[in-house]
Design an enzyme around this catalytic site. Structure first.
Site, PDB file in Angstrom:
ATOM      1  NE  ARG A 174      56.131  21.155  26.596  1.00 25.31           N
ATOM      2  CZ  ARG A 174      56.803  21.038  27.747  1.00 25.31           C
ATOM      3  NH1 ARG A 174      57.203  19.864  28.182  1.00 25.31           N
ATOM      4  NH2 ARG A 174      57.035  22.087  28.483  1.00 25.31           N
ATOM      5  N   GLY A 230      60.901  22.004  15.382  1.00 27.76           N
ATOM      6  CA  GLY A 230      59.764  21.156  15.672  1.00 27.76           C
ATOM      7  C   GLY A 230      60.033  20.151  16.779  1.00 27.76           C
ATOM      8  CG  HIS A 231      56.889  17.349  17.681  1.00 27.73           C
ATOM      9  ND1 HIS A 231      55.593  16.985  17.889  1.00 27.73           N
ATOM     10  CD2 HIS A 231      57.166  16.986  16.415  1.00 27.73           C
ATOM     11  CE1 HIS A 231      55.117  16.415  16.803  1.00 27.73           C
ATOM     12  NE2 HIS A 231      56.048  16.408  15.895  1.00 27.73           N
ATOM     13  CB  SER A 232      60.877  14.488  18.524  1.00 29.62           C
ATOM     14  OG  SER A 232      59.816  14.283  19.437  1.00 29.62           O
ATOM     15  CB  SER A 243      60.901  13.078  14.144  1.00 28.11           C
ATOM     16  OG  SER A 243      59.891  12.991  15.128  1.00 28.11           O
TER      17      SER A 243
END
Length: 346
Positions: free
Chosen positions: A213, A234-236, A254
């Protein structure tokens, strides 16, 4: 199913006996009586004369000594035929008595919830979706229509899955991203991961994959993407439409991967990068900086694939080249021994 019926359902031209009965599917070497096979690679053309298949799917310019279906894309057509001839098992609609479904959850028509599955508060599951045993749908999760979640899948709170999403065994959607803040004493403090994951329509996620998330906002896997086993998102991160991520690909937080990109097995992408539309990274590529649209990269650190191919051809020769350089240095030293050295500029 007779071949004529199959041709109509697949939208293919029929050549030969349309009354041949198709009872199974197999590769051209293994096919036997009643089997439908296909030919997509020219090196298998000689096998058309020896295959025992009942019928074959071929390209428009290919002739065959047995009944055939004609397709511009034989492999894709064969995949569709397999689904028709050998449809996978589908459990009956209903909720297993051992499953736990929260009273506030909403299940659409013809949904199946398997043994020991958990459907949490406020969850919504669309029509005809299949939730296999031991799946956990946490609070507020949304699952679209015609989805298939295999056993031991976990979808964490408030994450959203579109229509026709397939998630293989043990995958985790929406675990906390790897986010920590370091203080002056070198201790790490967890950054709350309060975002979600959005999986769009027609995505397939492999076994034991993990899609984290977002810290804030969302991690998004766009429609039509295919993620292999053991992929880590990974996140984002955002992944564009119809992108393919092969086994053990890892994408740090990201980063953005464009549409129609291909990351082969064990590719690693550093954080906060952009991988352009249609880019290709060959197996075990390490990507420390952004990659342009349509670029093909290889190696660690990633370089243009053509440069990497030329360089890799030299790798095995490096020890010999080193010996030759040392020998040339010794010979040069012996030739110049006793000669005055050039005066250094003042």
């Amino acid at each position: 199913m007779i071949l004529r019926e199959l041709a109509a359902r697949l939208g293919c031209e029929l050549r030969g006996d349309g009354d041949v009965e198709i009872t199974g599917v197999a590769g051209i070497e293994e096919a036997g009586p009643g089997d439908l096979t296909f030919l997509a690679n020219r090196r298998y053309v000689p096998l058309l004369a020896t295959t025992k298949a009942a019928a074959v799917i071929v390209g428009p310019k290919r002739e065959a000594p047995l009944p055939c279906l004609v397709s511009d894309n034989p492999y894709l057509t064969f995949a569709r035929a397999v689904a028709m001839v050998r449809p996978g098992p589908r459990p009956a609609p209903g909720v297993d008595p051992s499953a736990r479904v929260d009273p506030t959850a909403e299940l659409g028509p013809d949904v199946h919830v398997g043994a020991l599955a958990v459907v949490g508060p406020g969850v919504r599951v669309g029509a005809r979706s299949v939730i296999h045993p031991q799946v956990v749908l946490s609070e507020g999760v949304e699952v679209g229509e015609d989805c298939l979640l295999h056993s031991a899948v976990q979808v964490r709170e408030h994450c959203r899955l579109g229509h026709r999403v397939i998630v293989q065994n043990g995958a985790v959607i929406g675990a906390d991203g790897f986010g920590f803040a370091r203080d002056g004493d070198g201790r790490y403090h967890k950054f709350p991961q309060v975002g979600i994951v959005v999986i769009e329509d027609d995505v397939e996620i492999g076994a034991l994959a993990a899609v984290d998330r977002a810290a804030l906002g969302e991690t998004r896997i766009a429609r039509g993407c295919k993620l292999d086993n053991l992929v880590q998102i990974g996140h984002s991160v955002t992944v564009g439409e119809h992108t393919v991520l092969a086994g053990q690909v890892g994408i740090a937080g990201s980063s953005h991967v464009g549409k129609g990109a291909t990351l082969a097995g064990q590719v690693g992408v550093a954080g906060h990068l952009t991988i352009g539309d249609g880019a290709i990274a060959t197996a075990q590529t390490g990507i420390p900086s952004s990659v342009g649209p349509g670029q093909v990269v290889s190696g660690t650190p990633a370089v243009d694939n053509r440069v990497w191919l030329r360089s890799s051809a030299i790798f095995a020769r490096l020890p010999d080249l080193q010996r030759r350089v040392r020998e040339l240095e010794r010979r040069l030293e012996s030739l110049t021994e006793g000669l005055p050295r050039p005066r250094e500029e003042e």
